[in-house]
Design an enzyme around this catalytic site. Structure first.
Site, PDB file in Angstrom:
ATOM      1  N   ARG A 166       0.825  -1.219   0.000  1.00 31.69           N
ATOM      2  CA  ARG A 166       0.000   0.000   0.000  1.00 31.69           C
ATOM      3  C   ARG A 166       0.857   1.266   0.000  1.00 31.69           C
ATOM      4  NH1 ARG A 166      -3.183  -3.485  -0.557  1.00 31.69           N
ATOM      5  NH2 ARG A 166      -5.360  -3.490   0.147  1.00 31.69           N
ATOM      6  N   SER A 237     -10.685  -0.225   3.250  1.00 32.90           N
ATOM      7  CA  SER A 237      -9.939  -0.319   4.513  1.00 32.90           C
ATOM      8  C   SER A 237      -9.540   1.077   4.966  1.00 32.90           C
ATOM      9  CB  SER A 237      -8.664  -1.139   4.319  1.00 32.90           C
ATOM     10  OG  SER A 237      -8.979  -2.443   3.928  1.00 32.90           O
ATOM     11  N   GLU A 333      -5.074   4.433   5.953  1.00 32.06           N
ATOM     12  CA  GLU A 333      -4.827   4.111   4.549  1.00 32.06           C
ATOM     13  C   GLU A 333      -5.181   5.269   3.615  1.00 32.06           C
ATOM     14  OE1 GLU A 333      -6.819   2.009   1.680  1.00 32.06           O
ATOM     15  OE2 GLU A 333      -5.650   0.189   1.962  1.00 32.06           O
TER      16      GLU A 333
HETATM   17  N1  EPU Z   1     -10.926 -10.072  10.559  1.00 37.25           N
HETATM   18  C1  EPU Z   1     -11.461  -9.864  11.801  1.00 37.25           C
HETATM   19  N2  EPU Z   1     -12.573  -9.092  11.913  1.00 37.25           N
HETATM   20  C2  EPU Z   1     -13.170  -8.517  10.848  1.00 37.25           C
HETATM   21  C3  EPU Z   1     -12.639  -8.763   9.555  1.00 37.25           C
HETATM   22  C4  EPU Z   1     -11.503  -9.529   9.423  1.00 37.25           C
HETATM   23  O1  EPU Z   1     -10.944 -10.353  12.796  1.00 37.25           O
HETATM   24  O2  EPU Z   1     -14.174  -7.796  11.040  1.00 37.25           O
HETATM   25  C5  EPU Z   1      -9.650 -10.825  10.453  1.00 37.25           C
HETATM   26  C6  EPU Z   1      -9.806 -12.256  10.092  1.00 37.25           C
HETATM   27  O3  EPU Z   1      -8.891 -12.967  10.877  1.00 37.25           O
HETATM   28  C7  EPU Z   1      -9.385 -12.321   8.633  1.00 37.25           C
HETATM   29  C8  EPU Z   1      -8.332 -11.236   8.578  1.00 37.25           C
HETATM   30  O4  EPU Z   1      -8.829 -10.229   9.469  1.00 37.25           O
HETATM   31  O5  EPU Z   1      -8.870 -13.568   8.329  1.00 37.25           O
HETATM   32  C9  EPU Z   1      -8.096 -10.647   7.212  1.00 37.25           C
HETATM   33  O6  EPU Z   1      -9.317 -10.107   6.712  1.00 37.25           O
HETATM   34  P1  EPU Z   1      -9.503  -9.861   5.145  1.00 37.25           P
HETATM   35  O7  EPU Z   1      -9.287 -11.117   4.402  1.00 37.25           O
HETATM   36  O8  EPU Z   1     -10.793  -9.150   4.926  1.00 37.25           O
HETATM   37  O9  EPU Z   1      -8.278  -8.918   4.769  1.00 37.25           O
HETATM   38  P2  EPU Z   1      -7.777  -7.534   5.373  1.00 37.25           P
HETATM   39  O10 EPU Z   1      -6.350  -7.709   5.702  1.00 37.25           O
HETATM   40  O11 EPU Z   1      -8.653  -7.015   6.481  1.00 37.25           O
HETATM   41  C10 EPU Z   1      -6.965  -6.661   3.089  1.00 37.25           C
HETATM   42  C11 EPU Z   1      -6.977  -5.364   2.339  1.00 37.25           C
HETATM   43  C12 EPU Z   1      -8.282  -5.174   1.595  1.00 37.25           C
HETATM   44  C13 EPU Z   1      -8.459  -6.350   0.649  1.00 37.25           C
HETATM   45  C14 EPU Z   1      -8.468  -7.656   1.479  1.00 37.25           C
HETATM   46  C15 EPU Z   1      -8.530  -8.883   0.605  1.00 37.25           C
HETATM   47  C16 EPU Z   1      -5.549  -3.843   3.584  1.00 37.25           C
HETATM   48  C17 EPU Z   1      -5.464  -2.635   4.461  1.00 37.25           C
HETATM   49  N3  EPU Z   1      -6.765  -4.244   3.268  1.00 37.25           N
HETATM   50  O12 EPU Z   1      -7.940  -6.556   4.125  1.00 37.25           O
HETATM   51  O13 EPU Z   1      -8.158  -3.998   0.820  1.00 37.25           O
HETATM   52  O14 EPU Z   1      -9.660  -6.242  -0.082  1.00 37.25           O
HETATM   53  O15 EPU Z   1      -7.235  -7.735   2.229  1.00 37.25           O
HETATM   54  O16 EPU Z   1      -7.318  -9.059  -0.037  1.00 37.25           O
HETATM   55  O17 EPU Z   1      -4.519  -4.367   3.171  1.00 37.25           O
HETATM   56  C18 EPU Z   1      -8.596  -1.663   0.741  1.00 37.25           C
HETATM   57  O18 EPU Z   1      -7.401  -1.491   0.595  1.00 37.25           O
HETATM   58  O19 EPU Z   1      -9.403  -0.688   0.795  1.00 37.25           O
HETATM   59  C19 EPU Z   1      -9.120  -3.016   0.896  1.00 37.25           C
HETATM   60  C20 EPU Z   1     -10.393  -3.254   1.073  1.00 37.25           C
END
Ligand code: EPU
Length: 345
Positions: A166, A237, A333
């Site tokens: 990012r 995010s 972000e």
């Molecule tokens: N989780 C929680 N609570 C929640 C949601 C998620 O505990 O309410 C935990 C779970 O353990 C889950 C982990 O967080 O396994 C990861 O969640 P997720 O797969 O949704 O990925 P993320 O790391 O939260 C990132 C990107 C997103 C992207 C997703 C999928 C960042 C800051 N965000 O989210 O990007 O869509 O992975 O690849 O890196 C964005 O940049 O705006 C964005 C949405």
């Protein structure tokens, strides 16, 4: 001077996905790269210059001093084609998701995992958009730019863009002077599908998924967890996942045994910020018209707030809470633009 036809009203509330009230002294719409030299020169006598793409990853304060350049440069042109791989030059003002769909329908693969990410093509390299195991940097062959001060035009190879999680040079002093006008993307007719992200793999559950299936899988996953900014104000995010050294990760794991850690570049580990926020009970909490999404703790959604203040205030509360409990400082972000109020001169 830029002609009157390219000057718009300074109201930017419809040009940011949080729908925040924001006014600029001058707004200039740029539809062709050749307009930029003149527009940048004219803008010098009016104060700072802010470049705005789709407005989908910004928190705008009410006062946007100086000139806002709205980047609406369109165009998709095939620059190279060896039968398998193609290089596509895309104008900075093209819509990202429409481009992903267009490429897919033309059998040009590499972007499906990045479907439904709001925003413009020119904004994609700035924060190196990423989702479901793919980052846009993997497809970028060059970024076309013009320098705000010297007005020099240059084509930056990927190594000069310093892409990281990012992040890129465009977010830092060394690259902040460049205005992105077009991006060259390399796509591949025979690219394999990318199924590294566990949630996506689980969703597809087929031994040999097609690009169609990946596109549909990514879109359905996003639609379940991430609100549509056209309907609900949000920037995706709101915080980055903190990236730690392996040692720091081990220390955190000793204190918090169930914290999710994911592998990151150069032997580092990424901590799930959503999990940290969730663990502290923030999911569903609302303050002053901004709420932590019920569906995903990393996403803040607007429910009435008209200005940036309540967004910044809830974000600050979450940062302080995570810092107090886990000793980690969350970074926002989206970019924060403008000033909370007019500063008397
Ligand atoms: N989780 C929680 N609570 C929640 C949601 C998620 O505990 O309410 C935990 C779970 O353990 C889950 C982990 O967080 O396994 C990861 O969640 P997720 O797969 O949704 O990925 P993320 O790391 O939260 C990132 C990107 C997103 C992207 C997703 C999928 C960042 C800051 N965000 O989210 O990007 O869509 O992975 O690849 O890196 C964005 O940049 O705006 C964005 C949405």
């Amino acid at each position: 001077m830029v002609s009157d036809s390219v000057l718009e009203s300074g109201n930017l509330s419809e040009r940011n996905t949080l729908g925040l009230t924001a006014y600029a002294d001058r707004v200039v719409t740029i539809t062709q790269a050749t307009q930029l030299e003149q527009a940048l020169t004219d803008a010098r006598s009016f104060g700072p210059i802010t470049v705005l793409g789709g407005g989908s990853n910004v928190v705008m304060h009410p006062v946007q001093p100086g000139t806002v350049l709205l980047m609406d440069i369109k165009g998709r042109a095939l620059r190279a084609d060896d039968g398998d791989r193609v290089v596509l030059r895309v104008g900075a003002g093209e819509n990202w998701h429409e481009l992903v769909l267009w490429c897919h329908h033309h059998g040009l693969h590499g972007l499906a995992n990045l479907a439904l990410i709001p925003g413009s093509v020119g904004a994609a390299p700035i924060q190196n958009i990423g989702a479901y195991g793919v980052e846009v940097a993997q497809c970028i062959r060059a970024v076309h730019v013009i320098h705000r001060e010297t007005l020099a035009t240059t084509v930056l190879p990927p190594e000069s863009c310093q892409f990281r999680y990012r992040d890129s040079c465009f977010k830092h002093e060394e690259g902040a002077q460049w205005v992105i006008t077009a991006v060259d993307l390399q796509l591949d007719r025979n690219a394999p599908v990318c199924l590294e992200y566990p949630a996506l793999k689980e969703r597809l559950q087929s031994a040999d998924p097609t690009h169609d299936a990946v596109l549909a899988g990514v879109m359905s996953l996003r639609q379940e967890k991430l609100p549509d900014p056209v309907v609900t104000p949000n920037v995706g995010s709101f915080f980055k996942n903190p990236v730690l050294t392996q040692e720091e990760g081990d220390r955190l794991r000793k204190r918090v045994s169930d914290v999710p850690l994911f592998p990151a570049r150069e032997g580092r580990v990424k901590v799930s910020a959503a999990w940290l926020i969730d663990r502290l009970g923030w999911r569903g909490v609302e303050k002053q018209g901004v709420k932590v999404s019920e569906a995903h703790a990393l996403v803040l959604v607007g429910c009435g707030a008209q200005t940036a203040g309540p967004w910044m205030s809830l974000a600050a509360d979450i940062v302080a809470s995570v810092e107090g409990a886990f000793g980690l400082t969350l970074e926002m972000e989206p970019r924060v633009l403008g000033l909370p109020e007019v500063v008397a001169s």
